[in-house]
Structures are given as C-alpha cells and as structure tokens.
Design an enzyme around this catalytic site. Structure first.
Site, PDB file in Angstrom:
ATOM      1  N   MET A 190      51.376  41.321  56.904  1.00  0.00           N
ATOM      2  CA  MET A 190      50.507  41.181  58.090  1.00  0.00           C
ATOM      3  C   MET A 190      51.361  41.047  59.338  1.00  0.00           C
ATOM      4  O   MET A 190      52.377  40.350  59.312  1.00  0.00           O
ATOM      5  CB  MET A 190      49.648  39.927  57.957  1.00  0.00           C
ATOM      6  CG  MET A 190      48.823  39.889  56.678  1.00  0.00           C
ATOM      7  SD  MET A 190      47.868  38.376  56.609  1.00  0.00           S
ATOM      8  CE  MET A 190      47.152  38.530  54.985  1.00  0.00           C
TER       9      MET A 190
ATOM     10  N   SER B 212      47.996  38.541  43.801  1.00  0.00           N
ATOM     11  CA  SER B 212      48.448  38.440  45.193  1.00  0.00           C
ATOM     12  C   SER B 212      49.215  37.139  45.405  1.00  0.00           C
ATOM     13  O   SER B 212      48.704  36.047  45.129  1.00  0.00           O
ATOM     14  CB  SER B 212      47.242  38.473  46.132  1.00  0.00           C
ATOM     15  OG  SER B 212      47.643  38.071  47.422  1.00  0.00           O
TER      16      SER B 212
ATOM     17  N   MET C 203      38.119  46.463  50.730  1.00  0.00           N
ATOM     18  CA  MET C 203      38.229  45.035  51.050  1.00  0.00           C
ATOM     19  C   MET C 203      36.868  44.373  50.882  1.00  0.00           C
ATOM     20  O   MET C 203      35.870  44.859  51.419  1.00  0.00           O
ATOM     21  CB  MET C 203      38.694  44.833  52.503  1.00  0.00           C
ATOM     22  CG  MET C 203      40.119  45.246  52.815  1.00  0.00           C
ATOM     23  SD  MET C 203      41.388  44.492  51.789  1.00  0.00           S
ATOM     24  CE  MET C 203      41.152  42.737  52.119  1.00  0.00           C
TER      25      MET C 203
ATOM     26  N   ASP D 237      39.779  43.999  46.714  1.00  0.00           N
ATOM     27  CA  ASP D 237      40.636  42.895  47.168  1.00  0.00           C
ATOM     28  C   ASP D 237      39.849  41.916  48.034  1.00  0.00           C
ATOM     29  O   ASP D 237      39.277  42.315  49.049  1.00  0.00           O
ATOM     30  CB  ASP D 237      41.801  43.506  47.976  1.00  0.00           C
ATOM     31  CG  ASP D 237      42.809  42.480  48.465  1.00  0.00           C
ATOM     32  OD1 ASP D 237      42.705  41.297  48.115  1.00  0.00           O
ATOM     33  OD2 ASP D 237      43.728  42.893  49.216  1.00  0.00           O
TER      34      ASP D 237
ATOM     35  N   HIS E 223      50.338  45.946  50.302  1.00  0.00           N
ATOM     36  CA  HIS E 223      49.149  46.165  51.140  1.00  0.00           C
ATOM     37  C   HIS E 223      49.552  45.905  52.587  1.00  0.00           C
ATOM     38  O   HIS E 223      49.775  44.759  52.983  1.00  0.00           O
ATOM     39  CB  HIS E 223      48.063  45.188  50.646  1.00  0.00           C
ATOM     40  CG  HIS E 223      46.812  45.157  51.461  1.00  0.00           C
ATOM     41  ND1 HIS E 223      45.832  44.195  51.275  1.00  0.00           N
ATOM     42  CD2 HIS E 223      46.338  45.967  52.446  1.00  0.00           C
ATOM     43  CE1 HIS E 223      44.839  44.415  52.116  1.00  0.00           C
ATOM     44  NE2 HIS E 223      45.126  45.477  52.842  1.00  0.00           N
TER      45      HIS E 223
ATOM     46  N   ASP F 278      51.005  41.170  50.445  1.00  0.00           N
ATOM     47  CA  ASP F 278      50.234  41.407  51.672  1.00  0.00           C
ATOM     48  C   ASP F 278      51.105  41.273  52.913  1.00  0.00           C
ATOM     49  O   ASP F 278      51.508  40.168  53.267  1.00  0.00           O
ATOM     50  CB  ASP F 278      49.106  40.369  51.775  1.00  0.00           C
ATOM     51  CG  ASP F 278      48.026  40.577  50.736  1.00  0.00           C
ATOM     52  OD1 ASP F 278      47.395  41.647  50.750  1.00  0.00           O
ATOM     53  OD2 ASP F 278      47.814  39.668  49.908  1.00  0.00           O
TER      54      ASP F 278
ATOM     55  N   MET G 278      48.856  45.417  56.254  1.00  0.00           N
ATOM     56  CA  MET G 278      47.824  45.121  57.261  1.00  0.00           C
ATOM     57  C   MET G 278      48.541  45.072  58.599  1.00  0.00           C
ATOM     58  O   MET G 278      48.716  44.009  59.201  1.00  0.00           O
ATOM     59  CB  MET G 278      47.152  43.777  56.931  1.00  0.00           C
ATOM     60  CG  MET G 278      46.149  43.898  55.798  1.00  0.00           C
ATOM     61  SD  MET G 278      45.748  42.307  55.044  1.00  0.00           S
ATOM     62  CE  MET G 278      47.048  42.214  53.841  1.00  0.00           C
TER      63      MET G 278
ATOM     64  N   HIS H 101      50.826  41.933  43.938  1.00  0.00           N
ATOM     65  CA  HIS H 101      50.235  42.427  45.191  1.00  0.00           C
ATOM     66  C   HIS H 101      50.866  41.647  46.344  1.00  0.00           C
ATOM     67  O   HIS H 101      50.829  40.412  46.367  1.00  0.00           O
ATOM     68  CB  HIS H 101      48.721  42.222  45.122  1.00  0.00           C
ATOM     69  CG  HIS H 101      47.954  42.708  46.307  1.00  0.00           C
ATOM     70  ND1 HIS H 101      47.465  43.996  46.413  1.00  0.00           N
ATOM     71  CD2 HIS H 101      47.544  42.071  47.434  1.00  0.00           C
ATOM     72  CE1 HIS H 101      46.795  44.128  47.545  1.00  0.00           C
ATOM     73  NE2 HIS H 101      46.838  42.972  48.200  1.00  0.00           N
TER      74      HIS H 101
HETATM   75  C1  DX5 Z   1      43.544  39.256  52.333  1.00  0.00           C
HETATM   76  C2  DX5 Z   1      44.522  39.839  51.358  1.00  0.00           C
HETATM   77  C3  DX5 Z   1      44.273  39.511  49.929  1.00  0.00           C
HETATM   78  C4  DX5 Z   1      44.349  38.042  49.594  1.00  0.00           C
HETATM   79  C5  DX5 Z   1      43.344  37.787  48.527  1.00  0.00           C
HETATM   80  O1  DX5 Z   1      43.707  39.831  53.558  1.00  0.00           O
HETATM   81  O2  DX5 Z   1      44.539  41.258  51.462  1.00  0.00           O
HETATM   82  O3  DX5 Z   1      45.120  40.259  49.064  1.00  0.00           O
HETATM   83  O4  DX5 Z   1      45.607  37.612  49.139  1.00  0.00           O
HETATM   84  O5  DX5 Z   1      43.224  36.441  48.363  1.00  0.00           O
HETATM   85  P1  DX5 Z   1      42.004  35.810  47.560  1.00  0.00           P
HETATM   86  O6  DX5 Z   1      42.068  36.338  46.162  1.00  0.00           O
HETATM   87  O7  DX5 Z   1      42.256  34.366  47.663  1.00  0.00           O
HETATM   88  O8  DX5 Z   1      40.732  36.258  48.271  1.00  0.00           O
HETATM   89 ZN    ZN Z   2      45.683  42.381  49.907  1.00  0.00          ZN
END
Ligand code: DX5
Ligand code: ZN
Length: 222
Positions: free
Chosen positions: A38, A9, A138, A176, A67, A36, A69, A34
């Site tokens: 948001m 990620s 999650m 994740d 991913h 993310d 969100m 990966h």
């Molecule tokens: C959180 C994300 C994750 C995040 C994980 O909402 O979906 O993908 O990047 O980060 P770590 O590995 O630091 O928990």
């Molecule tokens: Zn993620």
C-alpha cells in the site's frame, strides 16, 4: 469439485517476527503467502514494500502472491518481480494502463492478475479475462485488514464465475477481505477459486489451525 486455494495475508501478522511467520505459514497448509503493498495514496494506509518482500522471499519457498494497492503499479513491476513475486495483482482503478501492466508483469516472468474494488462493476474485468491468470474481487474496501465481508459482492463473483465457465477460460477467481469460516463458505459457493484470509487465520493459536478451520468450512459446502 474445485480445489480451493488458501492465500494467507501477512498484513496483520507480527511484523517483528516475519521470518518466523513465513516459516510457520510454509508448514500450515496454506497454498500461498499474500503480500499487500500500500502506498498511502491509492489507499489510506501504508504497509510494506520491496525490502520486506525480499526478506520474506529469502525466508520461505512459498508461492508469493503480491497485491499492489498503489497508484501507478506499472512503474514498479520490475522491482516487484525481482523482490520475489510469483503472482502480481494490480487494481483496474489505478492510473496505469491495464494492458501494458499485464504485459510488463508477464515479461518480467510472473503471473498476472487484475483487482476490482467493491464499487467497480464486473463488466470492467471482461476485456482482460483471457489475458490474466487471476481476477481478484475485493469484498472490503482495500486498505485495512479486519473489516467485514461485503455480501453484496457475491453477485459479482457469481457473474464472473458464470462467464469464465461458459467460455472455459483459464483464469482463477480470488476473493479478498473479511474471509472467515462463514464467509469462506459463501464465497466458495458463489464460485471463488482462491480465498485470501488475514486476521481470521492469525487469530488462531497457530496459523495451521486457522488454515485447517477455513478448509473445513469450505469442505462442508462441497
Ligand atoms: C485489505 C487487504 C487484505 C487484508 C485481508 O486491503 O487487501 O488482503 O489483509 O485481511 P482480512 O482477512 O483481515 O480481511
Ligand atoms: Zn490483499
């Protein structure tokens, strides 16, 4: 022995050097990148969107695992795939119809996955198991990197693993949040196929060392 996939990620990577980060990841032994997304509404944070995904896609040949969100993922599926997503995962807790969203992702030519927040029970995923490529569990509240792994999610991983194996379904379990050498081993033992790791990988001197450390931790459980 299941071949476990490592998904790196970039949420907490150096955004000023994303091209270099992508190139390093390509050589690191990670199986995919990966990404993310948001929107500041579905989760209390805003990360990055399509122009950044396009830039990452231009700078690497890696498989891109996106991913979402966001509140209404269905509305943004064409843009997400056009920007380079090879796999798109979206939350069952979002307001989009899951069946329509899965169909849209596939029609646009990407692999599809559903995501469950920690408080969403595993039974919610059951109607979709034969329709998706990935179920993402999650192990932190989505929104931020660097949080602690929620061990109470291990039972959810075990329950879904059991059903997938019993029914011999072609769907992978992705985990994740809070993945490090210790929690990677726990998630793998519970039945994960894919591990997402951000801060753990990037805190190493090189990302390749971070990926290697994760693989070794998981290998010890096999
Ligand atoms: C959180 C994300 C994750 C995040 C994980 O909402 O979906 O993908 O990047 O980060 P770590 O590995 O630091 O928990
Ligand atoms: Zn993620």
């Amino acid at each position: 022995m299941r071949g476990l996939e490592i998904c790196a990620s970039v949420l907490n990577a150096d955004m000023g050097n994303l091209e270099r980060v992508s190139k390093e990841l390509e050589k690191s032994g990670a199986d995919m990148l990966h990404f993310d997304v948001m929107d500041g509404v579905f989760v209390p944070n805003i990360s990055f969107g399509f122009p950044v995904l396009e830039a990452v896609n231009r700078s690497t040949n890696m498989f891109l695992d996106v991913h979402l969100m966001i509140t209404d993922p269905l509305r943004y599926i064409p843009e997400t795939v056009k920007a380079g997503a090879d796999l798109v995962t979206f939350h069952l807790e979002s307001k989009s119809d899951p069946y329509e969203t899965i169909r849209a992702i596939k029609e646009n030519g990407a692999k599809a996955g559903i995501v469950l927040k920690p408080r969403t029970i595993f039974e919610e995923a059951l109607p979709f198991l034969s329709l998706v490529d990935v179920v993402l569990i999650m192990t932190v509240e989505p929104g931020f990197g660097g949080q602690s792994f929620m061990e109470d999610q291990l039972d959810k991983i075990r329950s879904l693993r059991k059903i997938i194996d019993e029914k011999q379904l072609d769907v992978k379990l992705q985990v994740d949040g809070g993945i490090n050498d210790k929690t990677a081993a726990m998630a793998a033992e519970a039945g994960a196929d894919m591990l997402v790791a951000g801060s753990y990988i990037f805190k190493h001197e090189t990302v390749a060392l971070g990926v290697k450390a994760l693989r070794e931790a998981v290998r010890r459980t096999e």
